[in-house]
Each structure stands twice: as structure tokens, then as C-alpha cells.
Motif scaffolding. Sequence first.
Motif, mmCIF file in Angstrom:
data_model
loop_
_atom_site.group_PDB
_atom_site.id
_atom_site.type_symbol
_atom_site.label_atom_id
_atom_site.label_comp_id
_atom_site.label_asym_id
_atom_site.label_seq_id
_atom_site.Cartn_x
_atom_site.Cartn_y
_atom_site.Cartn_z
ATOM 1 N N VAL A 22 0.840 -1.197 0.043
ATOM 2 C CA VAL A 22 0.016 0.004 0.019
ATOM 3 C C VAL A 22 1.051 1.082 -0.122
ATOM 4 C CG1 VAL A 22 -1.487 1.387 1.453
ATOM 5 C CG2 VAL A 22 -1.822 -1.109 1.116
ATOM 6 N N THR A 23 1.957 1.206 0.736
ATOM 7 C CA THR A 23 2.730 2.438 1.041
ATOM 8 C C THR A 23 3.458 2.686 -0.287
ATOM 9 O OG1 THR A 23 3.044 2.116 3.251
ATOM 10 C CG2 THR A 23 4.803 3.478 2.265
ATOM 11 N N PHE A 24 3.904 1.918 -0.863
ATOM 12 C CA PHE A 24 4.848 1.931 -2.325
ATOM 13 C C PHE A 24 3.773 2.560 -3.225
ATOM 14 C CE2 PHE A 24 8.091 -1.460 -1.261
ATOM 15 C CZ PHE A 24 9.032 -0.628 -0.951
ATOM 16 N N CYS A 25 2.693 1.900 -3.495
ATOM 17 C CA CYS A 25 1.583 2.414 -4.419
ATOM 18 C C CYS A 25 1.117 3.884 -4.023
ATOM 19 C CB CYS A 25 0.297 1.508 -4.317
ATOM 20 S SG CYS A 25 0.338 -0.126 -4.964
ATOM 21 N N ARG A 26 0.956 4.304 -2.883
ATOM 22 C CA ARG A 26 0.459 5.664 -2.619
ATOM 23 C C ARG A 26 1.829 6.668 -2.799
ATOM 24 N NH1 ARG A 26 -2.375 4.699 3.124
ATOM 25 N NH2 ARG A 26 -4.157 3.647 2.593
ATOM 26 N N ALA A 27 2.831 6.220 -2.597
ATOM 27 C CA ALA A 27 4.160 6.978 -3.001
ATOM 28 C C ALA A 27 4.400 7.017 -4.225
ATOM 29 C CB ALA A 27 5.328 6.361 -2.497
ATOM 30 N N LEU A 28 3.609 6.396 -5.405
ATOM 31 C CA LEU A 28 3.632 6.358 -6.658
ATOM 32 C C LEU A 28 2.363 7.027 -7.285
ATOM 33 C CD1 LEU A 28 5.182 3.046 -7.508
ATOM 34 C CD2 LEU A 28 6.177 5.347 -7.614
ATOM 35 N N ASN A 29 1.394 7.788 -6.196
ATOM 36 C CA ASN A 29 0.074 8.253 -6.630
ATOM 37 C C ASN A 29 -0.902 7.562 -7.190
ATOM 38 O OD1 ASN A 29 1.302 11.073 -5.822
ATOM 39 N ND2 ASN A 29 2.140 11.005 -8.059
ATOM 40 N N ILE A 30 -0.694 6.171 -6.525
ATOM 41 C CA ILE A 30 -2.112 5.218 -7.020
ATOM 42 C C ILE A 30 -2.787 5.154 -5.774
ATOM 43 C CG2 ILE A 30 -2.154 3.009 -7.747
ATOM 44 C CD1 ILE A 30 0.710 2.870 -8.680
ATOM 45 N N PRO A 31 -4.022 5.423 -5.855
ATOM 46 C CA PRO A 31 -4.845 5.288 -4.641
ATOM 47 C C PRO A 31 -5.050 3.860 -4.207
ATOM 48 C CG PRO A 31 -5.974 6.586 -6.471
ATOM 49 C CD PRO A 31 -4.629 6.081 -6.757
ATOM 50 N N THR A 32 -4.808 3.717 -2.996
ATOM 51 C CA THR A 32 -4.751 1.960 -2.545
ATOM 52 C C THR A 32 -5.272 2.208 -1.079
ATOM 53 O OG1 THR A 32 -2.576 1.699 -3.843
ATOM 54 C CG2 THR A 32 -3.300 0.280 -2.194
ATOM 55 N N ARG A 33 -6.405 1.331 -0.901
ATOM 56 C CA ARG A 33 -6.721 1.086 0.615
ATOM 57 C C ARG A 33 -6.454 -0.430 1.161
ATOM 58 N NH1 ARG A 33 -13.084 2.057 -1.586
ATOM 59 N NH2 ARG A 33 -13.406 -0.028 -2.535
ATOM 60 N N TYR A 34 -6.177 -0.354 2.424
ATOM 61 C CA TYR A 34 -5.962 -1.572 3.050
ATOM 62 C C TYR A 34 -7.478 -2.347 3.385
ATOM 63 C CZ TYR A 34 -4.199 -4.608 7.126
ATOM 64 O OH TYR A 34 -3.997 -5.615 7.807
ATOM 65 N N VAL A 35 -7.598 -3.724 3.243
ATOM 66 C CA VAL A 35 -8.665 -4.383 3.426
ATOM 67 C C VAL A 35 -8.367 -5.569 4.104
ATOM 68 C CG1 VAL A 35 -9.680 -3.234 1.360
ATOM 69 C CG2 VAL A 35 -8.690 -5.661 1.321
ATOM 70 N N PHE A 36 -9.104 -6.065 4.896
ATOM 71 C CA PHE A 36 -9.018 -7.660 5.331
ATOM 72 C C PHE A 36 -10.396 -8.192 5.297
ATOM 73 C CE2 PHE A 36 -11.175 -6.196 9.166
ATOM 74 C CZ PHE A 36 -11.397 -7.472 10.116
ATOM 75 N N GLY A 37 -10.091 -9.619 5.498
ATOM 76 C CA GLY A 37 -11.307 -10.376 5.508
ATOM 77 C C GLY A 37 -11.079 -11.977 5.598
ATOM 78 N N TYR A 38 -11.990 -12.753 4.971
ATOM 79 C CA TYR A 38 -11.664 -14.219 5.020
ATOM 80 C C TYR A 38 -11.462 -14.767 3.724
ATOM 81 C CZ TYR A 38 -14.929 -13.808 9.237
ATOM 82 O OH TYR A 38 -15.469 -13.404 10.563
ATOM 83 N N ILE A 39 -10.573 -15.545 3.611
ATOM 84 C CA ILE A 39 -10.033 -16.426 2.182
ATOM 85 C C ILE A 39 -10.130 -17.613 2.447
ATOM 86 C CG2 ILE A 39 -8.532 -16.187 0.395
ATOM 87 C CD1 ILE A 39 -7.262 -13.981 1.111
ATOM 88 N N PRO A 40 -11.046 -18.462 1.782
ATOM 89 C CA PRO A 40 -10.932 -20.023 2.134
ATOM 90 C C PRO A 40 -9.764 -20.569 1.028
ATOM 91 C CG PRO A 40 -12.568 -19.436 0.473
ATOM 92 C CD PRO A 40 -11.986 -17.973 1.202
ATOM 93 N N ASP A 41 -9.367 -21.773 1.515
ATOM 94 C CA ASP A 41 -8.174 -22.465 0.750
ATOM 95 C C ASP A 41 -9.062 -23.397 -0.312
ATOM 96 O OD1 ASP A 41 -6.209 -21.115 2.340
ATOM 97 O OD2 ASP A 41 -6.695 -22.568 3.880
#
Length: 281
Positions: free
Chosen positions: A176-195
Motif C-alpha cells: 500500500v505504501t509503495f503504491c501511494r508513494a507513486l500516486n496510486i490510490p490504495t486502501r487496506y482491506v481484510f477479510g476471510y479467504i478460503p483455501d
Amino acid sequence: MYIRVGCEFDYEATWPTPTVLLVQPHPEGLHIVVSEEWQMTPPLAIHAYHDIYNNLCQRLILGEGKHLLRYNAIVKVADTWDDIAPDAKQLPVEDLPDEVLLYTLPSRFCLSDELSDTAWQLFGNTEPGWARVQAICDWVHNNIRFQYGTSNPRTTALDVYEQRIGVCRDFTHLAVTFCRALNIPTRYVFGYIPDIGVPPPDEPMDFCAWMEVYLGNRWWTFDPRNNIPRIGRVLIGRGRDALDVAMVTTYGSPILKQMTVWTDEATPEQVNGTTKDTFNS
């Protein structure tokens, strides 16, 4: 397909502790909640509210003593992999919608101003757009070692870059930090991921962090920790970084004795409600 998601927290409080839980599927996610249930032992009064990111939260007070907080849901999701669009373009800042500008700025854990020069040195020669974001994910995935217990609630993206180790939260913060440093809007998300469709992992199931990146005219899913498309993601929370989407916030210091998370394909009996779910079934 239908996914069973949920979690259980085993707490012990020494005094009454106001608490906020963020573990339910996001109301704007690409899923449908078919059924859900809270179980509190002992029973507790809870009430729901939506925070400034429209995450669905529950407020309650943990009384003195032991508490078992359990959430379980059946969720309908698409049986397809994450969308991929190699031709998606990065928009100039002046063309970005007003509401996404927030996600170009530094935040508590995503110090894009501190890592700006590094980001441009590493990725400045990549093609703006999908290719640049994928290059960021590739670099984070290949250069940061995954290991539990190597970060703490104060670990920033700068710490992760310097130490080259962390968990999915840390992988995501750095990307996220690298994207924002390059002016790319990026948001942190979390959730569930099944295998589903991938080899089973060695580690127990846990909450997962990934990111959503604004390219073209929409948000796209990128996952620097796994770095491959996945099936059945169930979004819980969105924000600037992990500070905005803590699964549990306590205004006190109860002891978390155990946390269990489950995410798996639901059986027909579970979908139809003809069998009682247990998290270790």
C-alpha cells in the motif's frame, strides 16, 4: 458457491471493558450473507453501527470475568478467481475522483512520504497502471519473508522494508505504501479467504489482509502476501491501514486467551440450516 466464515474469541476481563468487534462481511462486498449468528457466553447486549468507511461494527461491554464471543455466517460468493485486467490504467492525480484522494496520502502505518524515494527507485521505470502495481506485489512477495510473531501492533511499513519480515498485514502495509508513494490510490482491506483451489497451508486459518487499488474507473484486488488470484474472498473491512480495521478494539486490557477463525466451503446441510455448525467440524 457457499462459504462458511466466522471466528471465536476467548476473553477474560478484570473490569467492565467497552469493546468494538469488526468481523462481519462488509455490506458493500461482492458477496451475499445468507445467514449469520452471534453467540455470546455469557449473553451480552450488542448493537451495530457503520463506521466512516461503512464497515459493519458491533459495540458491547465485556463484564468482569470470562467471555466467549462467537460469530458464524453462511455467505454466497462467486465461484471464480479474482478479476485481472492487465490493461487497467493509472489515472493522473488531477483526474481522480474526489473520494479516492484520501487513499493517496500517508497514514499511521503506511508512511508513503518516508518511502517515496525508495518507491520511485524501485518502480519508477515500470509501466504505470496494472503492470506497476503487479511489480510492487511481486517485489514485496519475493523480498519479505512471512513469519508469525515477527511484528507487533506498532510495526510500520518502513519497519517491514528495513527488516524484510512480517505477516500478511505487513506485506499489505508495505505494498500500500509503495503504491501511494507513486500516486496510486490504495486502501487496506481484510477479510476471510478460503483455501479453495490452492494447496492447504501449514498454518491454522486466520484473518487475511490484502489491498484494493484504484485503476481506470474502479477498485481492483491485489494480494502481495499470496500474490495469486483466489476464489471466495469475503471482505470484512476497508480503511487507510490496519488501524482503521482492527477486528477487536478494547477500551481496557482484557486478556485474549484464544482466537479461532474458520473459512471453508459450506456443506449443503449448513447452507440449508439442517445441521448445527461447529467451528472445528
